[in-house]
Scaffold this active site. Structure first.
Site, PDB file in Angstrom:
ATOM      1  N   GLY A   1      -6.815  58.711  29.480  1.00 34.42           N
ATOM      2  CA  GLY A   1      -6.896  59.641  28.364  1.00 34.42           C
ATOM      3  C   GLY A   1      -5.960  59.257  27.237  1.00 34.42           C
ATOM      4  N   GLN A   2      -5.030  58.337  27.529  1.00 32.79           N
ATOM      5  CA  GLN A   2      -4.074  57.945  26.484  1.00 32.79           C
ATOM      6  C   GLN A   2      -4.728  57.061  25.444  1.00 32.79           C
ATOM      7  OE1 GLN A   2      -4.613  56.185  29.081  1.00 32.79           O
ATOM      8  NE2 GLN A   2      -3.506  54.305  29.244  1.00 32.79           N
ATOM      9  N   GLY A   3      -5.873  56.435  25.783  1.00 30.68           N
ATOM     10  CA  GLY A   3      -6.636  55.714  24.771  1.00 30.68           C
ATOM     11  C   GLY A   3      -6.465  54.209  24.780  1.00 30.68           C
TER      12      GLY A   3
ATOM     13  N   SER B   1       4.554  53.945  30.286  1.00 30.19           N
ATOM     14  CA  SER B   1       4.236  53.611  28.878  1.00 30.19           C
ATOM     15  C   SER B   1       4.125  52.105  28.668  1.00 30.19           C
ATOM     16  CB  SER B   1       5.317  54.187  27.940  1.00 30.19           C
ATOM     17  OG  SER B   1       5.594  55.515  28.261  1.00 30.19           O
ATOM     18  N   ARG B   2       3.524  51.401  29.629  1.00 30.22           N
ATOM     19  CA  ARG B   2       3.558  49.946  29.599  1.00 30.22           C
ATOM     20  C   ARG B   2       2.301  49.306  29.037  1.00 30.22           C
ATOM     21  NH1 ARG B   2       0.563  47.640  33.348  1.00 30.22           N
ATOM     22  NH2 ARG B   2       1.742  45.730  33.537  1.00 30.22           N
TER      23      ARG B   2
ATOM     24  N   THR C   1       0.123  49.565  26.283  1.00 34.12           N
ATOM     25  CA  THR C   1       0.040  49.014  24.921  1.00 34.12           C
ATOM     26  C   THR C   1       0.947  47.797  24.805  1.00 34.12           C
ATOM     27  OG1 THR C   1      -0.507  51.146  23.947  1.00 34.12           O
ATOM     28  CG2 THR C   1       0.427  49.495  22.477  1.00 34.12           C
TER      29      THR C   1
ATOM     30  N   GLU D   1       5.494  58.295  27.561  1.00 36.40           N
ATOM     31  CA  GLU D   1       6.097  59.132  28.594  1.00 36.40           C
ATOM     32  C   GLU D   1       7.299  59.921  28.073  1.00 36.40           C
ATOM     33  OE1 GLU D   1       6.082  56.975  32.288  1.00 36.40           O
ATOM     34  OE2 GLU D   1       7.675  58.267  33.063  1.00 36.40           O
TER      35      GLU D   1
END
Lengths: 160, 333
Positions: free
Chosen positions: B46-48, B87-88, B90, B291
């Protein structure tokens, strides 16, 4: 013992075999393969299974299937016309109001039920209308902005 | 009585595992019609990342976003990726995609060079085609390249992989090290209203700033910040698996007693800003930050509660019961 259940689903009459213990969610997902109502908590807390029953949002996981005989049920599948998305669907898409998407069908239908009755709701009225739908991604701000954009007329209905 | 207070928090967040051992791979191939398949291992929760990684590939290869199909659905043939966490994606997958795209670009230029009888170094790639720099009329569209390569018995595939360094240059005296994995920074100010009769805390306003290197997709960044804020308010005020830990009594079993924030808990004002200081190792300078958007609000909220009623709550969540007990302890001491 199975009964023939007849109701109107997204404008089309349907007949389906249902047991007295089947919920509307069971019938929609497992018998009719209508997959937009999601089985989240399956006990009425999360709102992911929301459908419109005669225009009112209901938890399909708590609605016995046989109780909707002869009535009108709407799911997200019934929103688009001739392949054109409903204004709420376009607004949700463009405002990134769906992240993982699990709560989205319920959110859209809760918003539709509000706008059908109250086309120009206040912030508080929108918040109240969607407050029964949990979103673990926390997209409430984006959902609010999408509904407000539709209420402002930024997403006119596409002509057929 | 309702009392208001303001609190502030600052936080920082690395992308992925700083000790190394956190790789991702990417593969891009040219299809028959000149469109591209991008294969990665990361999952979009869902973060894209499906959008962001396609954006990166489209940027590198000068093709439209719509020309790229992303595949990450098969774990049997999918590529190496340690996962969607910390948060890795991207930062690490983004770098892998850039490397795969540059590898593919070299191979496309070599293929087109052989087709047109020119040196690959003379070729440019722009606007969905490859052409001779000094004679832009002479070139091939991506559609022509896809057809010529695939029907001609060739296969155009670019591959790339990336892993952050293991951080072995750590200086034990000063703590100084090269942060090859990104460090993003944030600050959050919360304004709350505490009802001293019921113990209920309302978050009225959140103001947040994040330094994230570069916002590759500002709309997705907004979604992460606002969504993370709602998770943060949940951590701070309602969510508790064991309210009487270490006793397990009254452990919640449903969403009726494990309370998540709803739209009704949303602060009336949610203001954010993004600061961009490009990171030398990030894709186009981007850092991982998602995060930290969930961890910024809780300490600011607890500080704001202290400002409002003069008691420090040191365990999450600050439920009405916790607030009332703290007020009672304060008045009897």
């Amino acid at each position: 013992m199975k009964y023939i259940l007849s109701f109107v689903l997204n404008g089309q009459p349907v007949d389906v075999l249902a047991e007295p213990t089947d919920t509307l969610l069971d019938v929609l997902r497992e018998k009719l393969r209508v997959m937009s109502p999601k089985r989240g908590c399956d006990e009425g807390d999360c709102g992911a299974c929301t459908v419109l029953l005669n225009g009112e949002p209901v938890r399909s996981c708590l609605t016995l299937a046989l109780s909707v005989a002869g009535q009108e049920v709407m799911t997200v599948e019934g929103l688009s016309k001739n392949g054109k998305l409903h204004p709420l669907q376009r607004a949700f898409h463009e405002h990134y109001a769906a992240q993982c998407g699990f709560c989205t069908p319920g959110m859209i239908l809760a918003a539709k039920a509000l706008l059908d009755k109250n086309p120009h709701p206040t912030r508080e009225e929108i918040v109240e209308a969607i407050s029964g739908n949990l979103c673990r991604c926390g997209t409430y701000q984006e959902v609010l902005e999408a509904v407000q954009a539709v209420a402002r007329g930024e997403y006119a209905e596409v002509k057929e | 009585m309702k009392k208001r207070g303001i609190g502030i928090s600052c936080n920082t967040h690395p992308a992925g595992l700083k000790g190394g051992g956190d790789p991702s791979q990417a593969l891009i191939r040219v299809k028959l019609d000149g469109t591209l398949d991008l294969v990665i291992g990361a999952v979009d929760i869902g973060q894209g990342c499906k959008t962001i990684l396609r954006q990166i590939a489209a940027e590198e290869l000068s093709v439209p976003l719509e020309a790229i199909t992303l595949s990450n659905f098969d774990t049997d043939i999918g590529l190496m990726c340690t996962g969607t966490f910390a948060s890795r994606v991207t930062f690490i997958d983004g770098n892998a995609v850039i490397r795969a795209a540059r590898d593919l670009k070299d191979k496309i230029k070599r293929f087109v060079g052989s087709q047109l009888g020119v040196e690959p170094e003379q070729l440019e790639m722009a606007d969905n085609r490859v052409f001779v720099r000094d004679n832009p009329e002479k070139g091939m569209s991506m559609a022509a390249i896809g057809a010529a390569a695939n029907w001609g018995g060739a296969i155009l595939v670019g591959t790339g992989a990336f892993t952050p360094g293991a951080g072995q240059d750590f200086d034990p005296e000063t703590g100084k090290m090269t942060a090859i994995a990104s460090l993003a920074f944030g600050a959050c100010v919360a304004e709350v209203e505490v009802d001293t009769e019921t113990g209920v805390v309302d978050v009225l306003k959140l103001v947040q700033v994040y330094e994230i290197g570069r916002a590759i997709n500002p709309l997705l960044c907004k979604g992460q910040i606002n969504g993370g804020s709602m998770m943060g308010i949940s951590f701070a005020l309602t969510e508790n698996l064991f309210p009487y830990y270490p006793a397990v009594d009254f452990a919640p079993e449903t969403f009726s007693d494990y309370i998540l924030t709803t739209a009704a808990d949303m602060p009336k004002e949610m203001i954010y800003d993004i600061v961009e200081v490009p990171h030398p190792n990030g894709p186009y300078g981007a850092k991982g930050f998602s995060e930290m958007t969930a961890s910024a609000a809780p300490p600011a909220i607890l500080s704001a509660i202290h400002d409002a009623i003069g008691v420090w709550i040191t365990d999450y969540p600050a439920t009405p019961e916790v607030i009332l007990r703290a007020l009672e302890a304060k008045s009897t001491s």
